[in-house]
Write a protein that holds these residues in place. Sequence first.
Motif, short mmCIF file in Angstrom:
data_model
loop_
_atom_site.label_atom_id
_atom_site.label_comp_id
_atom_site.label_asym_id
_atom_site.label_seq_id
_atom_site.Cartn_x
_atom_site.Cartn_y
_atom_site.Cartn_z
N ARG A 63 0.84 -1.19 0.00
CA ARG A 63 0.00 0.00 0.00
C ARG A 63 0.88 1.25 0.00
O ARG A 63 1.79 1.39 0.82
CB ARG A 63 -0.91 0.00 1.22
N LEU A 64 0.59 2.16 -0.90
CA LEU A 64 1.39 3.37 -1.05
C LEU A 64 0.76 4.55 -0.32
O LEU A 64 -0.45 4.74 -0.37
CB LEU A 64 1.52 3.74 -2.54
N VAL A 65 1.62 5.33 0.36
CA VAL A 65 1.19 6.59 0.95
C VAL A 65 2.18 7.67 0.54
O VAL A 65 3.33 7.38 0.22
CB VAL A 65 1.11 6.52 2.50
N SER A 66 1.72 8.89 0.53
CA SER A 66 2.55 10.00 0.07
C SER A 66 3.30 10.65 1.24
O SER A 66 2.74 10.91 2.30
CB SER A 66 1.67 11.04 -0.63
N TYR A 67 4.59 10.90 1.02
CA TYR A 67 5.38 11.64 2.01
C TYR A 67 6.40 12.48 1.23
O TYR A 67 7.32 11.94 0.61
CB TYR A 67 6.10 10.71 2.98
N HIS A 68 6.22 13.80 1.25
CA HIS A 68 7.13 14.67 0.51
C HIS A 68 7.24 16.02 1.21
O HIS A 68 6.64 16.23 2.28
CB HIS A 68 6.68 14.83 -0.95
N GLU A 69 7.99 16.92 0.62
CA GLU A 69 8.30 18.21 1.24
C GLU A 69 7.05 19.00 1.61
O GLU A 69 7.01 19.69 2.63
CB GLU A 69 9.17 19.03 0.28
N HIS A 70 6.01 18.90 0.80
CA HIS A 70 4.83 19.75 0.99
C HIS A 70 3.78 19.16 1.95
O HIS A 70 2.87 19.88 2.37
CB HIS A 70 4.19 20.05 -0.36
N ASN A 71 3.89 17.87 2.26
CA ASN A 71 2.90 17.31 3.19
C ASN A 71 3.55 16.66 4.42
O ASN A 71 2.89 16.00 5.20
CB ASN A 71 2.00 16.28 2.48
N LYS A 72 4.87 16.86 4.58
CA LYS A 72 5.61 16.17 5.65
C LYS A 72 5.10 16.50 7.05
O LYS A 72 5.13 15.64 7.94
CB LYS A 72 7.10 16.49 5.55
N HIS A 73 4.60 17.71 7.26
CA HIS A 73 4.15 18.08 8.61
C HIS A 73 2.86 17.36 9.00
O HIS A 73 2.62 17.10 10.19
CB HIS A 73 3.96 19.60 8.70
N ALA A 74 2.06 17.02 8.01
CA ALA A 74 0.83 16.27 8.29
C ALA A 74 1.07 14.76 8.17
O ALA A 74 0.59 13.98 8.99
CB ALA A 74 -0.27 16.69 7.31
N SER A 75 1.83 14.36 7.16
CA SER A 75 2.05 12.94 6.89
C SER A 75 3.01 12.31 7.88
O SER A 75 2.84 11.15 8.29
CB SER A 75 2.57 12.76 5.46
N GLY A 76 4.02 13.07 8.31
CA GLY A 76 5.04 12.52 9.22
C GLY A 76 4.46 11.95 10.50
O GLY A 76 4.69 10.78 10.84
N PRO A 77 3.68 12.73 11.26
CA PRO A 77 3.10 12.22 12.50
C PRO A 77 2.19 11.00 12.28
O PRO A 77 2.14 10.10 13.11
CB PRO A 77 2.29 13.41 13.02
#
Length: 292
Positions: A63-77
């Motif tokens: 399963r793929l999820v997105s993690y990049h410079e523009h969503n890292k603050h929401a995706s990281g946690p």
Amino acid sequence: MNIQKSYGQENGLGKLYLVGTPIGNLEDMTFRAIRILGEVQWVAAEDTRQTRKLMTHFNIPARLVSYHEHNKHASGPELIRLLETGDSIALVSDAGLPAICDPGSELVKQAIEAGIDVIPIPGANAALSALIVSGLSTERFTFLGFLPRDKKSLLQELELLQPKKETLIFYESPHRIVKTLEAMLTVWNPERQVCLMREVTKKYEEAARGTIRECCDFLSEYEPKGEYCIIVEGSTASEMALTVEWWESYTIKAHVEHYELQGSDRKEAMKRAASDRQMPKRELYNFLHKEE
């Protein structure tokens, strides 16, 4: 202090795998990388479209999820939360090793703080691939990623790097490679040896080796194409001698004031003067404080 034993100890938490992916040639994908991508519950990708193509090629049903410079603050946690529930995650970048010149390094820090094991799955790397074929010294080197875009900041950064004796490694885009080399030509000895490596592992892989001046001339004749790694010889003895001549008659205070007159703020001027003199910035600061 944090001690990690990657294998043999279960703590109910998932593991964060940093998985190297090909930088152009799909044959550089390792058996271990394919296995890990197939075993984890989630794959966190810089560009899910690009990674989906890779996983489809190798028949990997994760399963793929997105993690990049523009969503890292929401995706990281959220990724940390998944790891804490026991799910394992493989972090991949568009190409090469994750966490180098991308936001993956921040996820690694967050995982370590949460007590999550972070495990490297080695793979292709453009910087080291270019270094080992450059013909320049590999005994000591510094990877610096992308240089500043602003011309003033670029020249200041190159001046700070001028006395470094180790081999220097940079990344650069085809749109900026000429400006970057021209700046190097301005600040450094034009006879320094350089290797321009582009399209590493791809069909049009090319290594152009020569002096800074020769490489500038080469790119004026042949249009830059593809992403570049720039490998630059460290400062030579003759270049160091020329560097010393201009400031050796200065006091430390005058040396700092020289850079301030050029437009640097006090902190930057002290940093540059300390770099010239190859002395710790703290030592230079203490000396100036005593004089004042």
